[in-house]
Design an enzyme around this catalytic site. Sequence first.
Site, PDB file in Angstrom:
ATOM      1  N   PHE A 185     -13.957   3.397 -59.251  1.00 21.91           N
ATOM      2  CA  PHE A 185     -13.802   4.927 -59.105  1.00 21.91           C
ATOM      3  C   PHE A 185     -12.775   5.468 -59.617  1.00 21.91           C
ATOM      4  O   PHE A 185     -11.587   4.945 -59.722  1.00 21.91           O
ATOM      5  CB  PHE A 185     -14.277   4.841 -57.649  1.00 21.91           C
ATOM      6  CG  PHE A 185     -13.342   4.556 -56.748  1.00 21.91           C
ATOM      7  CD1 PHE A 185     -12.070   5.537 -56.228  1.00 21.91           C
ATOM      8  CD2 PHE A 185     -13.191   3.419 -56.224  1.00 21.91           C
ATOM      9  CE1 PHE A 185     -11.071   5.018 -55.491  1.00 21.91           C
ATOM     10  CE2 PHE A 185     -11.937   2.933 -55.388  1.00 21.91           C
ATOM     11  CZ  PHE A 185     -11.211   3.766 -55.057  1.00 21.91           C
ATOM     12  N   CYS A 186     -12.973   6.606 -59.540  1.00 22.51           N
ATOM     13  CA  CYS A 186     -11.695   7.775 -59.945  1.00 22.51           C
ATOM     14  C   CYS A 186     -11.812   9.148 -59.403  1.00 22.51           C
ATOM     15  O   CYS A 186     -12.944   9.542 -58.618  1.00 22.51           O
ATOM     16  CB  CYS A 186     -11.509   7.762 -61.621  1.00 22.51           C
ATOM     17  SG  CYS A 186     -12.651   8.304 -62.634  1.00 22.51           S
ATOM     18  N   THR A 187     -11.507  10.118 -59.729  1.00 22.63           N
ATOM     19  CA  THR A 187     -11.668  11.594 -59.180  1.00 22.63           C
ATOM     20  C   THR A 187     -12.961  12.068 -59.487  1.00 22.63           C
ATOM     21  O   THR A 187     -13.634  12.376 -58.562  1.00 22.63           O
ATOM     22  CB  THR A 187     -10.598  12.394 -59.776  1.00 22.63           C
ATOM     23  OG1 THR A 187      -9.270  12.018 -59.461  1.00 22.63           O
ATOM     24  CG2 THR A 187     -10.677  13.790 -58.854  1.00 22.63           C
ATOM     25  N   ILE A 214     -15.028  10.300 -56.791  1.00 19.40           N
ATOM     26  CA  ILE A 214     -14.750  10.702 -55.446  1.00 19.40           C
ATOM     27  C   ILE A 214     -15.286  11.774 -55.156  1.00 19.40           C
ATOM     28  O   ILE A 214     -16.065  12.161 -54.071  1.00 19.40           O
ATOM     29  CB  ILE A 214     -13.249  10.666 -55.363  1.00 19.40           C
ATOM     30  CG1 ILE A 214     -12.865   9.065 -55.506  1.00 19.40           C
ATOM     31  CG2 ILE A 214     -13.110  10.815 -53.826  1.00 19.40           C
ATOM     32  CD1 ILE A 214     -11.223   9.134 -55.486  1.00 19.40           C
TER      33      ILE A 214
END
Length: 292
Positions: A185-187, A214
């Site tokens: 996951f990332c932004t 996210i």
Amino acid sequence: MQSSHPYVNIAAYKFITFIDAEQKRPEFLAICKQLQLKGTILLTPEGINLFLAGMREQIDQFLAWLRADERFADLEVKESYSEKQPFTRMLVKLKAEIITMKHPLIKPELGRAPAVQAQTLKRWLDQGYDDNGRPVVMLDTRNAFEVDVGTFENTIDYRIEKFSEFPAVIAAHKDELADKTVVTFCTGGIRCEKAAIHMQNIGYDSVYQLEGGILKYFEECGGAHYDGDCFVFDYRTALNPQLQETATVQCYACRAVVTPRQQLSPQYVAGKSCPHCQPEAVAAPTEASGAY
């Protein structure tokens, strides 16, 4: 909300073979100037990444123009609103990669890694395993200073300082992640999409990317299984699970993230200095690529 916040801020990306990026640059610049938009567009051989702000009508005209190119017809856009224009100029840049991995070009259009939707991920985290009964492990692909603002509970954080470190780090830890389902996951999806594809390419057999990152998870699931806020590469600095701007800021001098508690320090002077500026502090990251 939009009436009192007239500027529409959009963020979007798409991995797609884009061999004519250099030829298209003048067209992108011309349409954005014509529509009085400001922000940054990255054009690369592996796709596009953009952060723009303008009035509603002009933003819609730009998106209609862009989506007329069949390669970008299905471009998904995240929107937010602001009272003022958050950008000071309009830039259209040519880069080698949307997000720098310094690795042979990955082409997601030839096959994305499987994506898990936010609601499904929450269910997996609630029960502790995926639909096949495998333990679920969250893997943060962001830089260390972003992770420090907030991340999922019990996440794996390899403390990378820049995304180009990711391939070597993930190869070194492959054995310990065997027999687990890894969710990157990332932004907003860019880095975790590229990370998951790379992991598949080197032999990980159960890896997913969190669809929409996210921010999409916050939108659909709030803060369940998440500690803290989410760092964002724009004037807001960080958003809470309700997608509201927080009191976290970035230091004008060194660009380090300064939490509300750290702002109480006598070393914090708005626009001038913060506790991270001291010689004993770790140097603040300089990579602010807007890589959602």
